[in-house]
Design an enzyme around this catalytic site. Sequence first.
Site, PDB file in Angstrom:
ATOM      1  N   HIS A 122      -1.830   7.318  -5.199  1.00  0.00           N
ATOM      2  CA  HIS A 122      -2.100   6.139  -4.369  1.00  0.00           C
ATOM      3  C   HIS A 122      -1.914   4.894  -5.228  1.00  0.00           C
ATOM      4  O   HIS A 122      -2.243   4.891  -6.420  1.00  0.00           O
ATOM      5  CB  HIS A 122      -3.538   6.184  -3.830  1.00  0.00           C
ATOM      6  N   SER A 170       0.855  -1.187   0.000  1.00  0.00           N
ATOM      7  CA  SER A 170       0.000   0.000   0.000  1.00  0.00           C
ATOM      8  C   SER A 170       0.887   1.231   0.000  1.00  0.00           C
ATOM      9  O   SER A 170       1.806   1.341   0.805  1.00  0.00           O
ATOM     10  CB  SER A 170      -0.910   0.007   1.230  1.00  0.00           C
ATOM     11  N   HIS A 197      -2.894   7.565 -17.461  1.00  0.00           N
ATOM     12  CA  HIS A 197      -3.840   6.567 -17.967  1.00  0.00           C
ATOM     13  C   HIS A 197      -3.250   5.766 -19.125  1.00  0.00           C
ATOM     14  O   HIS A 197      -3.442   4.536 -19.193  1.00  0.00           O
ATOM     15  CB  HIS A 197      -5.135   7.249 -18.395  1.00  0.00           C
ATOM     16  N   GLY A 232      -7.286  -5.583  13.539  1.00  0.00           N
ATOM     17  CA  GLY A 232      -6.231  -5.463  14.528  1.00  0.00           C
ATOM     18  C   GLY A 232      -4.846  -5.185  13.992  1.00  0.00           C
ATOM     19  O   GLY A 232      -3.857  -5.390  14.704  1.00  0.00           O
ATOM     20  N   ASN A 256      -2.089   0.387  -4.543  1.00  0.00           N
ATOM     21  CA  ASN A 256      -1.999  -0.799  -3.709  1.00  0.00           C
ATOM     22  C   ASN A 256      -2.378  -2.028  -4.525  1.00  0.00           C
ATOM     23  O   ASN A 256      -3.168  -1.948  -5.469  1.00  0.00           O
ATOM     24  CB  ASN A 256      -2.859  -0.696  -2.437  1.00  0.00           C
ATOM     25  N   THR A 257      -1.777  -3.145  -4.183  1.00  0.00           N
ATOM     26  CA  THR A 257      -2.204  -4.429  -4.730  1.00  0.00           C
ATOM     27  C   THR A 257      -2.130  -5.448  -3.605  1.00  0.00           C
ATOM     28  O   THR A 257      -1.327  -5.317  -2.685  1.00  0.00           O
ATOM     29  CB  THR A 257      -1.327  -4.904  -5.912  1.00  0.00           C
ATOM     30  N   HIS A 312       2.132  12.190  -0.690  1.00  0.00           N
ATOM     31  CA  HIS A 312       1.714  13.588  -0.646  1.00  0.00           C
ATOM     32  C   HIS A 312       2.957  14.434  -0.916  1.00  0.00           C
ATOM     33  O   HIS A 312       3.984  14.292  -0.246  1.00  0.00           O
ATOM     34  CB  HIS A 312       1.106  13.926   0.711  1.00  0.00           C
TER      35      HIS A 312
END
Length: 299
Positions: free
Chosen positions: A135, A121, A169, A282, A137-138, A125
């Site tokens: 951003h 992740s 893109h 958790g 994430n995988t 900024h």
Amino acid sequence: MPDADDIAPRKDEAAAWFRTLRDSIVEAFEALEDSHADGPFADEAPGRFEVSPTVRRSDDGSDAGGGLMSVMRGGRVFEKVGVNVSTVHGTLGARAQAAMAARKGLPGMAEDPRFWASGISLVAHMRNPHVPAVHMNTRMFWTPQAWWFGGGSDLNPCLEYAEDTAHFHATQQEYLDPHGPEIYPRLKEWADEYFFIPHRGRARGVGGIFMDDHCTGDWDADFALTRDIGRAFLPAFVPLVERRRSQPFTEAERDAQLVHRGLYAEYNLVYDRGTKFGLETGHDPDAVLMSLPPLAKWR
């Protein structure tokens, strides 16, 4: 679909890939810090990642996996960037069971609520408001009932440049088209829907690609697609940083950046599935909330 004997080495393979991707991104981002030679903040010391282990504890306090949290603060290019990897396991609580059963239609989760998850992740900024936040994430998720992949990347400029959006893109499409011409349009549309802020009535950025619950039954093909989503990230993003990081900016543009970050914070705290899952199961809250900006403002 891999059977129980096959899935263990494939879990290891996925976790190793996410760590490899993390290492390459950390190296590339520190190289951006080193190469920033002119423009705003160029006379400051280059930033470096601080790396610390993260730990997930099960309800009985036993070790349930963990990972690495890598955060850079106050760099020349990056104001705050985190690149986290984790591999965790345990049993899903009642709320998580209900949410997954409803979304995925999986029977038997209450009888056997074990899970395993691994992923990367990233949220960046930037110091210069002309450089877009980003951003990525995988992840791979397993339960005894099923396995699946998810993730993507999206661009979040406060000052949009059409050519930057087009590059981001187009690069993603280049990496995804070998998996089928229908993949990129579908994942682009999914990102447009997922990264939308209903209470603001607007997208949080200019989109990208996103998928969840991805399982065709062909693990190798699905993992290959997931790897290419990760591989596309640096060539999609780094040229935008190099193009914009030396531009001068005004106080009004910095103000616009901080206001736009407020949108990012709202989305991640209210809607983001990964944030909710991490806190409910958790995982280390500092790692889960790494995505939040260091400074933001609201009108």
